[in-house]
Write a protein that holds these residues in place. Structure first.
Motif, short mmCIF file in Angstrom:
data_model
loop_
_atom_site.label_atom_id
_atom_site.label_comp_id
_atom_site.label_asym_id
_atom_site.label_seq_id
_atom_site.Cartn_x
_atom_site.Cartn_y
_atom_site.Cartn_z
N ILE A 4 -26.70 -22.10 33.39
CA ILE A 4 -26.05 -20.97 32.73
C ILE A 4 -24.96 -20.39 33.63
O ILE A 4 -23.92 -19.95 33.15
CB ILE A 4 -27.09 -19.89 32.31
CG1 ILE A 4 -26.44 -18.85 31.41
CG2 ILE A 4 -27.76 -19.27 33.52
CD1 ILE A 4 -27.43 -17.91 30.76
N PHE A 5 -25.17 -20.43 34.94
CA PHE A 5 -24.15 -19.90 35.85
C PHE A 5 -22.91 -20.79 35.88
O PHE A 5 -21.79 -20.29 35.95
CB PHE A 5 -24.72 -19.72 37.26
CG PHE A 5 -25.76 -18.64 37.37
CD1 PHE A 5 -25.95 -17.68 36.38
CD2 PHE A 5 -26.58 -18.58 38.48
CE1 PHE A 5 -26.91 -16.68 36.49
CE2 PHE A 5 -27.55 -17.58 38.62
CZ PHE A 5 -27.70 -16.64 37.62
N THR A 6 -23.08 -22.09 35.83
CA THR A 6 -21.93 -22.99 35.75
C THR A 6 -21.17 -22.75 34.46
O THR A 6 -19.93 -22.77 34.44
CB THR A 6 -22.38 -24.46 35.88
OG1 THR A 6 -22.97 -24.65 37.17
CG2 THR A 6 -21.20 -25.41 35.72
N LYS A 7 -21.89 -22.51 33.38
CA LYS A 7 -21.23 -22.20 32.11
C LYS A 7 -20.45 -20.89 32.20
O LYS A 7 -19.38 -20.76 31.60
CB LYS A 7 -22.26 -22.16 30.98
CG LYS A 7 -22.81 -23.55 30.67
CD LYS A 7 -23.89 -23.52 29.62
CE LYS A 7 -24.42 -24.94 29.40
NZ LYS A 7 -25.46 -25.01 28.39
N ILE A 8 -20.95 -19.92 32.96
CA ILE A 8 -20.21 -18.68 33.19
C ILE A 8 -18.95 -18.98 34.00
O ILE A 8 -17.86 -18.53 33.66
CB ILE A 8 -21.10 -17.62 33.88
CG1 ILE A 8 -22.15 -17.11 32.89
CG2 ILE A 8 -20.27 -16.48 34.43
CD1 ILE A 8 -23.24 -16.24 33.50
N VAL A 9 -19.09 -19.75 35.07
CA VAL A 9 -17.94 -20.14 35.90
C VAL A 9 -16.88 -20.82 35.05
O VAL A 9 -15.67 -20.54 35.18
CB VAL A 9 -18.37 -21.06 37.07
CG1 VAL A 9 -17.16 -21.70 37.74
CG2 VAL A 9 -19.22 -20.30 38.08
N ASN A 10 -17.29 -21.70 34.15
CA ASN A 10 -16.36 -22.46 33.30
C ASN A 10 -15.83 -21.69 32.10
O ASN A 10 -15.04 -22.22 31.33
CB ASN A 10 -17.03 -23.76 32.83
CG ASN A 10 -17.31 -24.71 33.96
OD1 ASN A 10 -16.66 -24.66 35.01
ND2 ASN A 10 -18.28 -25.58 33.78
N GLY A 11 -16.29 -20.45 31.94
CA GLY A 11 -15.82 -19.62 30.83
C GLY A 11 -16.47 -19.97 29.50
O GLY A 11 -16.01 -19.51 28.45
N GLU A 12 -17.53 -20.76 29.52
CA GLU A 12 -18.23 -21.13 28.28
C GLU A 12 -19.14 -20.01 27.79
O GLU A 12 -19.48 -19.96 26.61
CB GLU A 12 -19.05 -22.40 28.51
CG GLU A 12 -18.21 -23.61 28.89
CD GLU A 12 -19.06 -24.76 29.39
OE1 GLU A 12 -20.21 -24.93 28.93
OE2 GLU A 12 -18.57 -25.50 30.27
#
Length: 130
Positions: A4-12
């Motif tokens: 979920i944090f990578t998705k936040i980083v990627n703007g998803e």
């Protein structure tokens, strides 16, 4: 699979960002222990904090050190507590938590329920002091 944090980083997934640079991101926890509870992460997805190389680990803490005074100015508290647990999301993250009592950093108690609007207001208050 991305955390979920990578998705936040990627703007998803949207977040209430406090600060960001090329390697790190600070954003509000959406289920905070107290107002102003911030998560600081490396953008690189690494599960366990002690698997970070020395440069990334020290950079993470230096980045967090820049955020903590802004939180303390925005949210009246005695100190900013630091916690690394790492069991909730398999992506290294540091909790920065405004503290007035030891109970403020007790992860076994109920989390706050806050609206997106309240989070946006808190994020703006903290960003003013960066």
């Amino acid at each position: 699979m991305s955390t979920i944090f990578t998705k936040i980083v990627n703007g998803e997934i949207p977040s209430h960002k406090i600060a960001e640079d090329e390697n790190f991101l600070a954003f509000l926890d959406i289920t905070p222990l107290v107002e102003g509870h911030v998560l600081v992460i490396p953008k690189k997805e690494i599960d366990y904090i002690f698997d970070l190389d020395d440069q990334l680990l020290s950079g993470l803490m230096i980045f967090a050190k820049k955020i903590a005074p802004a939180i303390q100015q925005a949210i009246p508290c005695k100190r900013i507590g630091v916690s690394v647990i790492g069991l909730e999301v398999p992506h290294t993250h540091v909790h920065l938590i405004p503290l007035n009592t030891m109970q403020d950093i007790n992860f076994t108690r109920a989390k706050m329920k806050v609206t997106s609007e309240e989070l946006a207001q808190t994020a703006e208050k903290i960003r003013k002091f960066l």
